[in-house]
Write an enzyme that holds these catalytic residues in place. Structure first.
Site, PDB file in Angstrom:
ATOM      1  CB  SER A 144      32.806  34.101  40.516  1.00 34.14           C
ATOM      2  OG  SER A 144      31.709  34.648  39.818  1.00 34.14           O
ATOM      3  CE1 TYR A 156      35.129  33.251  35.291  1.00 39.41           C
ATOM      4  CE2 TYR A 156      32.941  33.360  36.258  1.00 39.41           C
ATOM      5  CZ  TYR A 156      34.225  33.847  36.151  1.00 39.41           C
ATOM      6  OH  TYR A 156      34.618  34.931  36.917  1.00 39.41           O
TER       7      TYR A 156
HETATM    8  N1  NAD Z   1      35.017  41.247  36.772  1.00 40.72           N
HETATM    9  C1  NAD Z   1      34.050  40.531  37.324  1.00 40.72           C
HETATM   10  O1  NAD Z   1      32.855  40.873  37.245  1.00 40.72           O
HETATM   11  C2  NAD Z   1      34.395  39.281  38.086  1.00 40.72           C
HETATM   12  C3  NAD Z   1      33.379  38.651  38.831  1.00 40.72           C
HETATM   13  C4  NAD Z   1      33.679  37.495  39.555  1.00 40.72           C
HETATM   14  C5  NAD Z   1      34.958  36.978  39.540  1.00 40.72           C
HETATM   15  N2  NAD Z   1      35.931  37.591  38.799  1.00 40.72           N
HETATM   16  C6  NAD Z   1      37.265  36.998  38.828  1.00 40.72           C
HETATM   17  O2  NAD Z   1      38.199  37.990  39.224  1.00 40.72           O
HETATM   18  C7  NAD Z   1      39.520  37.606  38.767  1.00 40.72           C
HETATM   19  C8  NAD Z   1      40.174  38.817  38.131  1.00 40.72           C
HETATM   20  O3  NAD Z   1      39.465  39.151  36.958  1.00 40.72           O
HETATM   21  P1  NAD Z   1      39.227  40.665  36.486  1.00 40.72           P
HETATM   22  O4  NAD Z   1      37.775  40.880  36.443  1.00 40.72           O
HETATM   23  O5  NAD Z   1      40.091  41.574  37.271  1.00 40.72           O
HETATM   24  O6  NAD Z   1      39.680  40.540  34.971  1.00 40.72           O
HETATM   25  P2  NAD Z   1      40.984  41.075  34.207  1.00 40.72           P
HETATM   26  O7  NAD Z   1      40.887  40.449  32.868  1.00 40.72           O
HETATM   27  O8  NAD Z   1      41.054  42.559  34.314  1.00 40.72           O
HETATM   28  O9  NAD Z   1      42.198  40.474  35.037  1.00 40.72           O
HETATM   29  C9  NAD Z   1      42.635  39.155  34.930  1.00 40.72           C
HETATM   30  C10 NAD Z   1      44.139  39.144  34.908  1.00 40.72           C
HETATM   31  O10 NAD Z   1      44.595  37.789  34.934  1.00 40.72           O
HETATM   32  C11 NAD Z   1      45.667  37.664  34.019  1.00 40.72           C
HETATM   33  N3  NAD Z   1      45.777  36.266  33.592  1.00 40.72           N
HETATM   34  C12 NAD Z   1      44.886  35.533  32.875  1.00 40.72           C
HETATM   35  N4  NAD Z   1      45.354  34.294  32.660  1.00 40.72           N
HETATM   36  C13 NAD Z   1      46.577  34.232  33.263  1.00 40.72           C
HETATM   37  C14 NAD Z   1      47.548  33.218  33.395  1.00 40.72           C
HETATM   38  N5  NAD Z   1      47.393  32.007  32.843  1.00 40.72           N
HETATM   39  N6  NAD Z   1      48.681  33.506  34.089  1.00 40.72           N
HETATM   40  C15 NAD Z   1      48.863  34.737  34.648  1.00 40.72           C
HETATM   41  N7  NAD Z   1      47.979  35.736  34.539  1.00 40.72           N
HETATM   42  C16 NAD Z   1      46.848  35.486  33.867  1.00 40.72           C
HETATM   43  C17 NAD Z   1      45.293  38.597  32.884  1.00 40.72           C
HETATM   44  O11 NAD Z   1      46.407  38.926  32.067  1.00 40.72           O
HETATM   45  C18 NAD Z   1      44.722  39.781  33.643  1.00 40.72           C
HETATM   46  O12 NAD Z   1      45.717  40.725  33.979  1.00 40.72           O
HETATM   47  C19 NAD Z   1      39.301  36.415  37.836  1.00 40.72           C
HETATM   48  O13 NAD Z   1      39.602  35.225  38.521  1.00 40.72           O
HETATM   49  C20 NAD Z   1      37.810  36.494  37.516  1.00 40.72           C
HETATM   50  O14 NAD Z   1      37.281  35.249  37.155  1.00 40.72           O
HETATM   51  C21 NAD Z   1      35.674  38.722  38.079  1.00 40.72           C
END
Ligand code: NAD
Length: 251
Positions: A144, A156
């Site tokens: 991130s 985080y």
């Molecule tokens: N959305 C943003 O702005 C952003 C920015 C930087 C990094 N990220 C990172 O991107 C990645 C994806 O996040 P997103 O934004 O798509 O959110 P999201 O909540 O849409 O997707 C996350 C997915 O991970 C699954 N998950 C969570 N814990 C789990 C576990 N223990 N086992 C299996 N599956 C699990 C959830 O069910 C969900 O489907 C994450 O690592 C998040 O930290 C997101």
């Protein structure tokens, strides 16, 4: 014309929604077979069905990536089904912290490290066992902008820094064995994780000021970067945290 990942065996964790779903769809669009792991089985099945509806090959598994036995069974299952693993996107993550809470009152930081760091290592370890035997493979994690700056709370921020350290360390160790390890560092992206902030008009307006590009990013824009890192188009890139953030960290 053949896709960038034609016929390859791939893994996406957290593929039930957001960045994971967009990447699973993008992998399939480039000709890959996609195995999707998530705790949200219904969402993961939906992603797999979206791929199959377009003529692709995909299946979903209910898997908590913090559970080593479940991760090993999932990864071994993919390798057995498709004869190995060519690329893996270890992306599942959570952001349960209220970043405004004073650190003396912190609660869920351990859970964040468990999911965002330790589980990435568990997935990587299971995948490497197969990739080392094959002498090739590409692993991508999700860090991130919070992995490259001091914004993003306690657990985080630490967990996303840890993903970059793990990526570099694995890249150095496994480069001689033909395996590349990179990660993406998304900025603010419109997904379920950010939905409550995006829905709040004040927070939404603030989020748009974070990056020189005055908008919030889309999951497909991260997926495009992951496809690049998974493909041979990035054949001399390893140990790299690829920032995809509309210029946020450039400030
Ligand atoms: N959305 C943003 O702005 C952003 C920015 C930087 C990094 N990220 C990172 O991107 C990645 C994806 O996040 P997103 O934004 O798509 O959110 P999201 O909540 O849409 O997707 C996350 C997915 O991970 C699954 N998950 C969570 N814990 C789990 C576990 N223990 N086992 C299996 N599956 C699990 C959830 O069910 C969900 O489907 C994450 O690592 C998040 O930290 C997101």
């Amino acid at each position: 014309m053949a896709g960038l990942l034609e016929g390859r065996s791939t893994i996406v964790t957290g593929g039930a929604s957001g960045i994971g779903r967009a990447t699973a769809l993008a992998f399939a669009e480039e000709g890959a077979k996609v195995a999707i792991a998530d705790t949200d089985l219904a969402g993961a099945e939906e992603t797999a069905e979206m791929i199959r509806a377009k003529g692709g090959e995909a299946y979903a598994v209910e898997c908590d990536v913090t559970d080593q036995a479940a991760v090993d069974a999932f990864v071994d299952g993919v390798a057995e089904r498709w004869g190995g693993i060519d690329a893996a996107f270890n992306n599942a993550g959570i952001s349960p912290e209220d970043f405004t809470v004073p650190w003396g009152d912190l609660g869920p930081a351990d859970l964040t490290m468990d999911t965002n760091y330790r589980a990435v290592l568990l997935c990587m370890a299971a995948e490497l066992r197969h990739m080392v035997k094959a002498g090739k493979g590409s692993i991508i994690g999700t860090s991130s902008i919070a992995g490259q700056s001091g914004n993003g709370g306690a657990g985080y921020c630490a967990s996303k820094h840890a993903v970059i350290g793990l990526t570099k360390s694995a890249a150095v160790k496994y480069a001689p064995m033909g395996i590349r390890v990179n990660c993406v560092c998304p900025g603010v992206i419109e997904t379920g994780m950010t939905a409550p902030l995006i829905a709040d008009p004040q927070a939404n307006a603030f989020l748009k000021t974070l990056q020189p590009m005055p908008r919030i990013g889309q999951a497909s824009e991260i997926a495009d970067a992951v496809v690049f890192l998974a493909s041979d188009k990035s054949s001399f890139i390893t140990g790299h945290p690829l920032v995809v953030d509309g210029g946020c960290l450039a400030r």
